[in-house]
Scaffold this active site. Structure first.
Site, PDB file in Angstrom:
ATOM      1  N   ARG A 106      40.970  27.787  32.850  1.00 25.67           N
ATOM      2  CA  ARG A 106      42.262  27.962  33.534  1.00 25.67           C
ATOM      3  C   ARG A 106      43.395  28.069  32.505  1.00 25.67           C
ATOM      4  O   ARG A 106      44.370  28.776  32.704  1.00 25.67           O
ATOM      5  CB  ARG A 106      42.533  26.774  34.462  1.00 25.67           C
ATOM      6  CG  ARG A 106      41.530  26.639  35.615  1.00 25.67           C
ATOM      7  CD  ARG A 106      41.846  25.392  36.406  1.00 25.67           C
ATOM      8  NE  ARG A 106      40.971  25.155  37.534  1.00 25.67           N
ATOM      9  CZ  ARG A 106      39.814  24.485  37.477  1.00 25.67           C
ATOM     10  NH1 ARG A 106      39.379  24.007  36.316  1.00 25.67           N
ATOM     11  NH2 ARG A 106      39.101  24.291  38.569  1.00 25.67           N
TER      12      ARG A 106
ATOM     13  N   VAL B 169      44.217  33.353  47.501  1.00 25.08           N
ATOM     14  CA  VAL B 169      44.633  31.981  47.853  1.00 25.08           C
ATOM     15  C   VAL B 169      45.829  31.999  48.802  1.00 25.08           C
ATOM     16  O   VAL B 169      45.866  31.259  49.796  1.00 25.08           O
ATOM     17  CB  VAL B 169      44.965  31.150  46.592  1.00 25.08           C
ATOM     18  CG1 VAL B 169      45.464  29.769  46.965  1.00 25.08           C
ATOM     19  CG2 VAL B 169      43.738  31.040  45.685  1.00 25.08           C
TER      20      VAL B 169
ATOM     21  N   ASN C 199      47.557  28.672  38.100  1.00 25.66           N
ATOM     22  CA  ASN C 199      46.966  27.958  36.961  1.00 25.66           C
ATOM     23  C   ASN C 199      47.532  28.415  35.620  1.00 25.66           C
ATOM     24  O   ASN C 199      47.997  29.553  35.523  1.00 25.66           O
ATOM     25  CB  ASN C 199      45.445  28.186  36.969  1.00 25.66           C
ATOM     26  CG  ASN C 199      44.734  27.177  37.838  1.00 25.66           C
ATOM     27  OD1 ASN C 199      45.023  25.991  37.774  1.00 25.66           O
ATOM     28  ND2 ASN C 199      43.795  27.648  38.647  1.00 25.66           N
TER      29      ASN C 199
ATOM     30  N   ASP D  83      40.036  19.236  44.424  1.00 22.25           N
ATOM     31  CA  ASP D  83      38.965  18.622  43.625  1.00 22.25           C
ATOM     32  C   ASP D  83      38.307  17.474  44.397  1.00 22.25           C
ATOM     33  O   ASP D  83      37.091  17.270  44.308  1.00 22.25           O
ATOM     34  CB  ASP D  83      39.532  18.120  42.288  1.00 22.25           C
ATOM     35  CG  ASP D  83      40.182  19.243  41.486  1.00 22.25           C
ATOM     36  OD1 ASP D  83      39.761  20.398  41.662  1.00 22.25           O
ATOM     37  OD2 ASP D  83      41.124  18.970  40.719  1.00 22.25           O
TER      38      ASP D  83
ATOM     39  N   HIS E  97      43.832  19.103  36.367  1.00 22.92           N
ATOM     40  CA  HIS E  97      43.014  20.068  37.125  1.00 22.92           C
ATOM     41  C   HIS E  97      42.391  21.054  36.134  1.00 22.92           C
ATOM     42  O   HIS E  97      42.808  22.205  36.007  1.00 22.92           O
ATOM     43  CB  HIS E  97      43.902  20.784  38.144  1.00 22.92           C
ATOM     44  CG  HIS E  97      43.173  21.777  38.990  1.00 22.92           C
ATOM     45  ND1 HIS E  97      42.142  21.433  39.846  1.00 22.92           N
ATOM     46  CD2 HIS E  97      43.312  23.122  39.111  1.00 22.92           C
ATOM     47  CE1 HIS E  97      41.697  22.514  40.450  1.00 22.92           C
ATOM     48  NE2 HIS E  97      42.378  23.552  40.021  1.00 22.92           N
TER      49      HIS E  97
ATOM     50  N   ASP F 289      54.850  39.230  48.053  1.00 18.47           N
ATOM     51  CA  ASP F 289      54.061  39.685  46.901  1.00 18.47           C
ATOM     52  C   ASP F 289      54.824  40.804  46.203  1.00 18.47           C
ATOM     53  O   ASP F 289      55.659  41.476  46.804  1.00 18.47           O
ATOM     54  CB  ASP F 289      52.680  40.187  47.356  1.00 18.47           C
ATOM     55  CG  ASP F 289      51.649  40.137  46.247  1.00 18.47           C
ATOM     56  OD1 ASP F 289      50.798  39.217  46.252  1.00 18.47           O
ATOM     57  OD2 ASP F 289      51.684  41.025  45.351  1.00 18.47           O
TER      58      ASP F 289
ATOM     59  N   ASN G 236      50.767  33.780  33.393  1.00 21.72           N
ATOM     60  CA  ASN G 236      51.260  33.068  34.581  1.00 21.72           C
ATOM     61  C   ASN G 236      52.560  32.293  34.361  1.00 21.72           C
ATOM     62  O   ASN G 236      53.346  32.128  35.293  1.00 21.72           O
ATOM     63  CB  ASN G 236      50.170  32.153  35.130  1.00 21.72           C
ATOM     64  CG  ASN G 236      49.063  32.958  35.815  1.00 21.72           C
ATOM     65  OD1 ASN G 236      49.184  34.182  35.937  1.00 21.72           O
ATOM     66  ND2 ASN G 236      48.008  32.306  36.258  1.00 21.72           N
TER      67      ASN G 236
HETATM   68  N1  LIG Z   1      45.568  24.870  41.775  1.00 18.88           N
HETATM   69  C1  LIG Z   1      44.401  25.215  42.279  1.00 18.88           C
HETATM   70  O1  LIG Z   1      43.637  24.350  42.729  1.00 18.88           O
HETATM   71  C2  LIG Z   1      44.000  26.638  42.375  1.00 18.88           C
HETATM   72  C3  LIG Z   1      44.718  27.594  41.676  1.00 18.88           C
HETATM   73  N2  LIG Z   1      44.381  28.906  41.754  1.00 18.88           N
HETATM   74  C4  LIG Z   1      45.236  29.840  41.034  1.00 18.88           C
HETATM   75  O2  LIG Z   1      46.060  30.542  41.974  1.00 18.88           O
HETATM   76  C5  LIG Z   1      46.448  31.804  41.428  1.00 18.88           C
HETATM   77  C6  LIG Z   1      46.180  32.898  42.451  1.00 18.88           C
HETATM   78  O3  LIG Z   1      44.802  33.085  42.639  1.00 18.88           O
HETATM   79  P1  LIG Z   1      44.268  34.234  43.625  1.00 18.88           P
HETATM   80  O4  LIG Z   1      45.024  34.194  44.895  1.00 18.88           O
HETATM   81  O5  LIG Z   1      42.804  34.139  43.650  1.00 18.88           O
HETATM   82  O6  LIG Z   1      44.704  35.571  42.822  1.00 18.88           O
HETATM   83  P2  LIG Z   1      44.964  37.011  43.445  1.00 18.88           P
HETATM   84  O7  LIG Z   1      44.964  37.953  42.295  1.00 18.88           O
HETATM   85  O8  LIG Z   1      44.060  37.267  44.585  1.00 18.88           O
HETATM   86  O9  LIG Z   1      46.464  36.907  44.026  1.00 18.88           O
HETATM   87  C7  LIG Z   1      47.578  36.725  43.217  1.00 18.88           C
HETATM   88  C8  LIG Z   1      48.707  37.551  43.814  1.00 18.88           C
HETATM   89  O10 LIG Z   1      49.906  37.287  43.074  1.00 18.88           O
HETATM   90  C9  LIG Z   1      50.667  38.479  43.105  1.00 18.88           C
HETATM   91  N3  LIG Z   1      51.693  38.453  42.072  1.00 18.88           N
HETATM   92  C10 LIG Z   1      51.582  38.598  40.744  1.00 18.88           C
HETATM   93  N4  LIG Z   1      52.779  38.521  40.150  1.00 18.88           N
HETATM   94  C11 LIG Z   1      53.688  38.280  41.130  1.00 18.88           C
HETATM   95  C12 LIG Z   1      55.101  38.093  41.153  1.00 18.88           C
HETATM   96  N5  LIG Z   1      55.826  38.108  40.031  1.00 18.88           N
HETATM   97  N6  LIG Z   1      55.690  37.884  42.342  1.00 18.88           N
HETATM   98  C13 LIG Z   1      54.968  37.862  43.484  1.00 18.88           C
HETATM   99  N7  LIG Z   1      53.635  38.048  43.527  1.00 18.88           N
HETATM  100  C14 LIG Z   1      53.011  38.256  42.361  1.00 18.88           C
HETATM  101  C15 LIG Z   1      49.626  39.578  42.881  1.00 18.88           C
HETATM  102  O11 LIG Z   1      50.112  40.863  43.270  1.00 18.88           O
HETATM  103  C16 LIG Z   1      48.478  39.075  43.736  1.00 18.88           C
HETATM  104  O12 LIG Z   1      48.489  39.644  45.036  1.00 18.88           O
HETATM  105  C17 LIG Z   1      45.661  31.935  40.117  1.00 18.88           C
HETATM  106  O13 LIG Z   1      46.480  31.596  39.026  1.00 18.88           O
HETATM  107  C18 LIG Z   1      44.527  30.930  40.273  1.00 18.88           C
HETATM  108  O14 LIG Z   1      44.029  30.497  39.048  1.00 18.88           O
HETATM  109  C19 LIG Z   1      43.344  29.346  42.514  1.00 18.88           C
HETATM  110  C20 LIG Z   1      42.589  28.434  43.223  1.00 18.88           C
HETATM  111  C21 LIG Z   1      42.846  27.026  43.199  1.00 18.88           C
HETATM  112  O1  LIG Z   2      38.739  27.620  39.125  1.00 21.90           O
HETATM  113  C1  LIG Z   2      39.806  28.265  39.120  1.00 21.90           C
HETATM  114  O2  LIG Z   2      40.197  28.953  38.174  1.00 21.90           O
HETATM  115  C2  LIG Z   2      40.682  28.183  40.330  1.00 21.90           C
HETATM  116  C3  LIG Z   2      40.907  26.768  40.624  1.00 21.90           C
HETATM  117  O3  LIG Z   2      41.764  26.131  40.056  1.00 21.90           O
HETATM  118  C4  LIG Z   2      39.883  26.114  41.442  1.00 21.90           C
HETATM  119  O4  LIG Z   2      39.215  26.762  42.257  1.00 21.90           O
HETATM  120  O5  LIG Z   2      39.749  24.899  41.280  1.00 21.90           O
END
Ligand SMILES: NC(=O)C1=CN([C@@H]2O[C@H](COP(=O)(O)OP(=O)(O)OC[C@H]3O[C@@H](n4cnc5c(N)ncnc54)[C@H](O)[C@@H]3O)[C@@H](O)[C@H]2O)C=CC1
Ligand SMILES: O=C([O-])CC(=O)C(=O)O
Length: 308
Positions: free
Chosen positions: A88, A11, A120, A148, A175, A32, A95
């Site tokens: 989530r 993301v 999340n 959404d 969400h 990161d 998290n």
């Molecule tokens: N609000 C929304 O609509 C959405 C929320 N999400 C959430 O976003 C988050 C990230 O998702 P992705 O990018 O797919 O995961 P990902 O695993 O691809 O990336 C997460 C990154 O965070 C880094 N990380 C972990 N701990 C850290 C710290 N203390 N400091 C700095 N970096 C750190 C990891 O090394 C990793 O590179 C998840 O919790 C996911 O559920 C994802 C899509 C939509």
């Molecule tokens: O589905 C998930 O866990 C990530 C997210 O929040 C989304 O894509 O809406």
């Protein structure tokens, strides 16, 4: 405009890419915790600049927050994503600690920044950032409803057999798979209510597919989605950077609006240079009000698991 994106994963990198492609920010810092990862993503993205025609400077940092100093907007995507079959809410254990630490580190170097929370369970993480930082509520924004609503419009267009540009609609509420409230009664095709074109069954299908939009993608991809989440965040950052006064449903701290208090949950807001400049209270039907209340109860249950 300087933007920091914490988490250079799926993301975070997508978000940095869309911000750069839209060419409104002078600088994006990707940070990161994984050694070299953000630097690598930043370099790869910078090597698309001449091809894609942007001037935004993208740099990477391995956990060095001094590089993020004086950011106007910061985006928190750090943390773990869900796997197929998970909710989530199950991500809270890992998290919450990450989001709290990251928010504190960011504010040390950018005390005046606006924070967009993506990790999340997003509504609860947004609430956690409020409780742990004490920042004014206009400067803490949760991203969920923008995504959404984009998924809602995608499904509406599919059911209508119409181009997405013909369609308008919004999703409020939490969400989560069960908590989203797609406002089907307000959705339109070129200002005509969609109920003029769709049967009750079709409208129920659109609502249900929208609510499980994230879960559907997680099942297909083995991890959660990133393109539409990144695009949604970039649009919100742009609205702030360019003082657009644009309306998005965002998770925001409510103090009586929609009959809710001490909760961050998705409602329409106006985004401009000061972050959330207004919470917009729209007229809801009794059924929509009941769904919003039920959604809020779910979010509060998750908030109760926090140690703040
Ligand atoms: N609000 C929304 O609509 C959405 C929320 N999400 C959430 O976003 C988050 C990230 O998702 P992705 O990018 O797919 O995961 P990902 O695993 O691809 O990336 C997460 C990154 O965070 C880094 N990380 C972990 N701990 C850290 C710290 N203390 N400091 C700095 N970096 C750190 C990891 O090394 C990793 O590179 C998840 O919790 C996911 O559920 C994802 C899509 C939509
Ligand atoms: O589905 C998930 O866990 C990530 C997210 O929040 C989304 O894509 O809406």
């Amino acid at each position: 405009m300087k933007v920091t994106v914490v988490g250079a994963g799926a993301v975070g990198a997508s978000c940095a890419e869309y911000i750069a492609m839209k060419n409104f920010a002078s600088e994006v810092v990707l940070l990161d915790i994984k050694e070299g990862y953000a630097e690598g993503k930043a370099m790869d993205l910078m090597q698309t600049a001449s091809l894609n025609g942007f001037d935004t400077k993208i740099t990477g940092s391995t956990n060095d927050y001094s590089k993020t100093a004086n950011s106007d907007v910061v985006v928190i995507t750090s943390g773990i994503p869900r796997k197929p079959g998970m909710t989530r809410e199950e991500l809270i254990g890992i998290n919450a600690g990450i989001v709290k630490t990251v928010a504190t580190n960011l504010l040390e170097h950018s005390p005046n920044t606006i924070i967009i929370v993506v990790s999340n369970p997003m509504d609860t993480m947004t609430y956690l950032v409020h409780k742990s930082t004490g920042l004014p509520k206009n400067r803490i924004i949760g991203m969920g409803g923008a995504l959404d609503s984009a998924r809602f419009k995608y499904r509406l267009a599919e059911a209508l057999g119409a181009p997405i540009s013909d369609v308008d609609g919004m999703v409020i509420g939490g969400h989560s798979d069960v908590g989203m409230v797609p406002l089907i009664g307000h959705a339109t095709r070129n200002s005509v209510k969609v109920s003029e074109f769709l049967s009750d069954e079709q409208m129920s299908w659109v609502v249900e597919e929208t609510k499980v939009g994230g879960a559907t993608l997680t099942k297909l991809l083995g991890t959660s989605a990133w393109y539409a989440p990144g695009a949604a965040v970039s649009s919100m950052v742009q609205a702030i950077a360019c003082d657009q006064k644009k309306m998005f449903p965002c998770s925001t701290m409510l103090e009586g609006e929609y009959g809710l208090d001490d909760i961050c949950i998705g409602t329409p807001v106006i985004l401009g240079k000061d972050g959330i400049e207004k919470i917009v209270e729209i007229e809801l039907s009794d059924a929509e009000k009941a769904k919003m209340q039920e959604s809020a109860e779910g979010v509060k249950k998750t908030n109760a698991l926090l140690q703040v």
